[in-house]
Motif scaffolding. Structure first.
Motif, PDB file in Angstrom:
ATOM      1  N   ALA A   1      42.510 150.923  39.128  1.00  0.00           N
ATOM      2  CA  ALA A   1      43.486 150.312  38.310  1.00  0.00           C
ATOM      3  C   ALA A   1      43.322 149.130  37.487  1.00  0.00           C
ATOM      4  N   TRP A   2      42.386 148.309  38.183  1.00  0.00           N
ATOM      5  CA  TRP A   2      42.020 147.040  37.547  1.00  0.00           C
ATOM      6  C   TRP A   2      41.098 147.528  36.416  1.00  0.00           C
ATOM      7  N   ILE A   3      40.312 148.529  36.278  1.00  0.00           N
ATOM      8  CA  ILE A   3      39.449 149.059  35.384  1.00  0.00           C
ATOM      9  C   ILE A   3      40.241 149.413  34.200  1.00  0.00           C
ATOM     10  N   LEU A   4      41.578 150.459  34.441  1.00  0.00           N
ATOM     11  CA  LEU A   4      42.226 151.029  33.456  1.00  0.00           C
ATOM     12  C   LEU A   4      43.050 149.797  33.062  1.00  0.00           C
ATOM     13  N   ASP A   5      43.084 148.776  33.431  1.00  0.00           N
ATOM     14  CA  ASP A   5      44.077 147.519  33.186  1.00  0.00           C
ATOM     15  C   ASP A   5      43.254 147.036  32.091  1.00  0.00           C
ATOM     16  N   LYS A   6      41.888 147.134  32.139  1.00  0.00           N
ATOM     17  CA  LYS A   6      41.157 146.540  31.132  1.00  0.00           C
ATOM     18  C   LYS A   6      40.700 147.196  29.870  1.00  0.00           C
ATOM     19  N   GLY A   7      41.417 148.359  29.885  1.00  0.00           N
ATOM     20  CA  GLY A   7      41.096 149.298  28.842  1.00  0.00           C
ATOM     21  C   GLY A   7      40.097 150.268  28.962  1.00  0.00           C
ATOM     22  N   TYR A   8      39.519 150.526  30.018  1.00  0.00           N
ATOM     23  CA  TYR A   8      38.293 151.605  30.213  1.00  0.00           C
ATOM     24  C   TYR A   8      39.014 152.847  30.787  1.00  0.00           C
ATOM     25  N   GLU A   9      38.184 153.723  30.787  1.00  0.00           N
ATOM     26  CA  GLU A   9      38.458 154.883  31.114  1.00  0.00           C
ATOM     27  C   GLU A   9      37.676 155.515  32.462  1.00  0.00           C
ATOM     28  N   ILE A  10      38.190 156.368  33.139  1.00  0.00           N
ATOM     29  CA  ILE A  10      37.435 157.197  34.326  1.00  0.00           C
ATOM     30  C   ILE A  10      37.405 158.596  34.042  1.00  0.00           C
ATOM     31  N   LEU A  11      36.357 159.113  34.290  1.00  0.00           N
ATOM     32  CA  LEU A  11      36.064 160.575  33.991  1.00  0.00           C
ATOM     33  C   LEU A  11      35.447 161.361  35.376  1.00  0.00           C
ATOM     34  N   HIS A  12      36.185 162.439  35.367  1.00  0.00           N
ATOM     35  CA  HIS A  12      35.365 163.451  36.214  1.00  0.00           C
ATOM     36  C   HIS A  12      34.543 164.230  35.501  1.00  0.00           C
ATOM     37  N   LEU A  13      33.121 164.274  36.004  1.00  0.00           N
ATOM     38  CA  LEU A  13      32.373 165.369  35.318  1.00  0.00           C
ATOM     39  C   LEU A  13      31.746 166.345  36.163  1.00  0.00           C
ATOM     40  N   PRO A  14      32.364 167.613  36.315  1.00  0.00           N
ATOM     41  CA  PRO A  14      31.883 168.480  37.211  1.00  0.00           C
ATOM     42  C   PRO A  14      30.492 169.144  36.999  1.00  0.00           C
ATOM     43  N   ASP A  15      29.817 168.854  35.886  1.00  0.00           N
ATOM     44  CA  ASP A  15      28.515 169.313  35.812  1.00  0.00           C
ATOM     45  C   ASP A  15      27.540 168.405  36.750  1.00  0.00           C
ATOM     46  N   ALA A  16      28.053 167.115  36.991  1.00  0.00           N
ATOM     47  CA  ALA A  16      27.113 166.436  37.756  1.00  0.00           C
ATOM     48  C   ALA A  16      27.591 166.743  39.310  1.00  0.00           C
ATOM     49  N   VAL A  17      26.802 167.126  40.481  1.00  0.00           N
ATOM     50  CA  VAL A  17      27.223 167.694  41.517  1.00  0.00           C
ATOM     51  C   VAL A  17      26.156 166.716  42.580  1.00  0.00           C
TER      52      VAL A  17
ATOM     53  N   ARG B   1      46.636 138.493  45.432  1.00  0.00           N
ATOM     54  CA  ARG B   1      47.472 139.501  44.464  1.00  0.00           C
ATOM     55  C   ARG B   1      47.205 139.429  42.973  1.00  0.00           C
ATOM     56  N   ASN B   2      46.740 140.463  42.234  1.00  0.00           N
ATOM     57  CA  ASN B   2      46.051 140.666  41.098  1.00  0.00           C
ATOM     58  C   ASN B   2      46.764 141.828  40.341  1.00  0.00           C
ATOM     59  N   PRO B   3      48.308 141.832  39.901  1.00  0.00           N
ATOM     60  CA  PRO B   3      48.929 142.985  39.457  1.00  0.00           C
ATOM     61  C   PRO B   3      48.321 143.415  38.094  1.00  0.00           C
ATOM     62  N   ILE B   4      48.455 144.718  37.925  1.00  0.00           N
ATOM     63  CA  ILE B   4      48.171 145.296  36.645  1.00  0.00           C
ATOM     64  C   ILE B   4      49.459 145.191  35.861  1.00  0.00           C
ATOM     65  N   ARG B   5      49.490 145.467  34.487  1.00  0.00           N
ATOM     66  CA  ARG B   5      50.503 145.619  33.684  1.00  0.00           C
ATOM     67  C   ARG B   5      51.424 146.881  34.144  1.00  0.00           C
ATOM     68  N   ARG B   6      52.673 146.825  33.566  1.00  0.00           N
ATOM     69  CA  ARG B   6      53.399 148.138  33.949  1.00  0.00           C
ATOM     70  C   ARG B   6      52.983 149.271  32.984  1.00  0.00           C
ATOM     71  N   ALA B   7      52.472 149.035  31.875  1.00  0.00           N
ATOM     72  CA  ALA B   7      52.046 150.095  31.005  1.00  0.00           C
ATOM     73  C   ALA B   7      50.947 150.864  31.738  1.00  0.00           C
ATOM     74  N   THR B   8      50.103 150.200  32.291  1.00  0.00           N
ATOM     75  CA  THR B   8      48.896 150.574  33.143  1.00  0.00           C
ATOM     76  C   THR B   8      49.262 151.325  34.179  1.00  0.00           C
ATOM     77  N   TRP B   9      50.476 150.981  34.877  1.00  0.00           N
ATOM     78  CA  TRP B   9      51.170 151.741  36.302  1.00  0.00           C
ATOM     79  C   TRP B   9      51.699 152.943  35.660  1.00  0.00           C
ATOM     80  N   LYS B  10      52.425 153.013  34.411  1.00  0.00           N
ATOM     81  CA  LYS B  10      52.752 154.185  33.986  1.00  0.00           C
ATOM     82  C   LYS B  10      51.641 155.137  33.578  1.00  0.00           C
ATOM     83  N   LYS B  11      50.473 154.527  32.858  1.00  0.00           N
ATOM     84  CA  LYS B  11      49.240 155.428  32.692  1.00  0.00           C
ATOM     85  C   LYS B  11      48.733 155.968  33.916  1.00  0.00           C
ATOM     86  N   ILE B  12      48.848 155.300  35.053  1.00  0.00           N
ATOM     87  CA  ILE B  12      48.273 155.768  36.440  1.00  0.00           C
ATOM     88  C   ILE B  12      49.055 156.918  36.730  1.00  0.00           C
ATOM     89  N   GLN B  13      50.346 156.812  36.722  1.00  0.00           N
ATOM     90  CA  GLN B  13      51.284 157.832  37.039  1.00  0.00           C
ATOM     91  C   GLN B  13      50.994 159.084  36.270  1.00  0.00           C
TER      92      GLN B  13
END
Length: 315
Positions: free
Chosen positions: A176-192, A270-282
């Motif tokens: 959540a903290w990573i997404l709140d900073k504007g970065y992305e998280i990727l699942h890469l199925p070709d890496a096993v 406590r270090n809360p993320i933005r509400r927009a980030t919570w919406k993106k997480i959902q």
């Protein structure tokens, strides 16, 4: 920069698993990618783990702890001692396919917005059969598996490491903290990374206890108000139902009680993320997103639409 000039670190946290650890180190050593370093943090093992590493893998950097600090605190120690531009956190019972790191580095270098890449984790019992016609595709996520993922070291300097829970819940907070900073998280199925099936048995009581403690703790550390109360209440109901099903409701109740004892420290950190980030997480949690441009759709969804997607997924 040429990918072959980029140092990749493999961080492993272990305790009393010398045979499995040796296999994990071997899988890292057999990678088609170089240069690499391996850093092992030993959580006060009582077997011959440290001696085995020093004897069989003298080039591995071993950090021996005098007490068991838990998995995620151990990972933070390991990552703090890594020198690589990318750090792969490898479970000590995991086994990487030979080209996993190479594929990950290629993907990182192609997109600087990616902070974390998660591997696919089939078991050896099931094997790994690549799907034809793109049936298994990359997807953008709101969370990642801590022991089967690679993190960009520069992002860690920006957001910090894992919250130091002894067990479940810390990956989601860091994600959540990573997404709140504007970065992305990727699942890469070709890496096993092969990983054995989870065995419930002797660990289920502990799992219920830490679920009651850490899942609630997680909500109050990173969620904005009033989402932390709503999510904590919902998590409490679901967790108790799961604990009853697994026959350890008492352990879960003890975990919830431990959370309330821990609450002053939780609120201090406590270090809360933005509400927009919570919406993106959902949105990312309850939709399969394989096209990065589709991530922006979450801005157009109402709270009702997000909750409806969540309900359908849980059903």
């Amino acid at each position: 920069m040429n990918p072959s000039d980029i140092l990749v670190s493999v961080a492993i946290v272990t305790r009393d698993r010398q045979d499995l650890l040796s296999r994990a180190i071997l899988s890292a050593r057999r990678q088609t990618y170089s240069p690499m370093e391996i850093v092992v943090v030993d959580n006060a093992s009582q077997d011959n783990t440290v001696a085995m590493v020093e004897r069989d893998w003298p080039d591995v950097r071993m950090i021996r702890l005098l007490q068991n600090v838990g998995c995620q605190p151990g990972r933070n120690i390991a990552m703090a001692n890594c020198r690589g531009q990318y750090i792969f956190n490898l479970d000590d019972d995991g086994e990487l396919e030979a080209n996993a790191i190479e594929r990950i580095v290629e993907r990182f270098e192609a997109n600087p917005d990616i902070a974390v890449i998660e591997c696919s984790t089939p078991s050896r019992e099931n094997g790994h059969v690549p799907q034809a016609d793109g049936a298994v595709r990359e997807r953008w996520q709101a969370n990642f598996r801590g022991g089967a993922s690679c993190i960009r070291a520069s992002v860690l300097q920006c957001v910090g490491g894992f919250p130091e829970f002894r067990r479940a819940g810390s990956e989601m907070v860091l994600a959540a903290w990573i997404l709140d900073k504007g970065y992305e998280i990727l699942h890469l199925p070709d890496a096993v990374m092969y990983h054995p099936k989870w065995r419930q048995g002797r660990t289920q009581r502990d799992h219920s206890y830490y679920a009651g403690w850490h899942y609630l703790k997680r909500s109050f550390i990173y969620l904005p108000f009033p989402q932390c109360f709503g999510n904590a209440f919902w998590r409490c109901l679901r967790g108790f139902a799961e604990a009853i099903q697994s026959r350890y409701p008492g352990a879960y109740a003890k975990g919830v009680f431990r959370f309330f004892l821990d609450l002053p420290d939780v609120l201090e950190k406590r270090n809360p993320i933005r509400r927009a980030t919570w919406k993106k997480i959902q949105f990312l949690s309850f939709h399969h997103i394989d096209n990065k441009s589709a991530i922006a759709q979450f801005n157009n969804l109402s709270a009702f639409q997000l909750w409806r997607a969540r309900w359908k997924r849980w059903k």
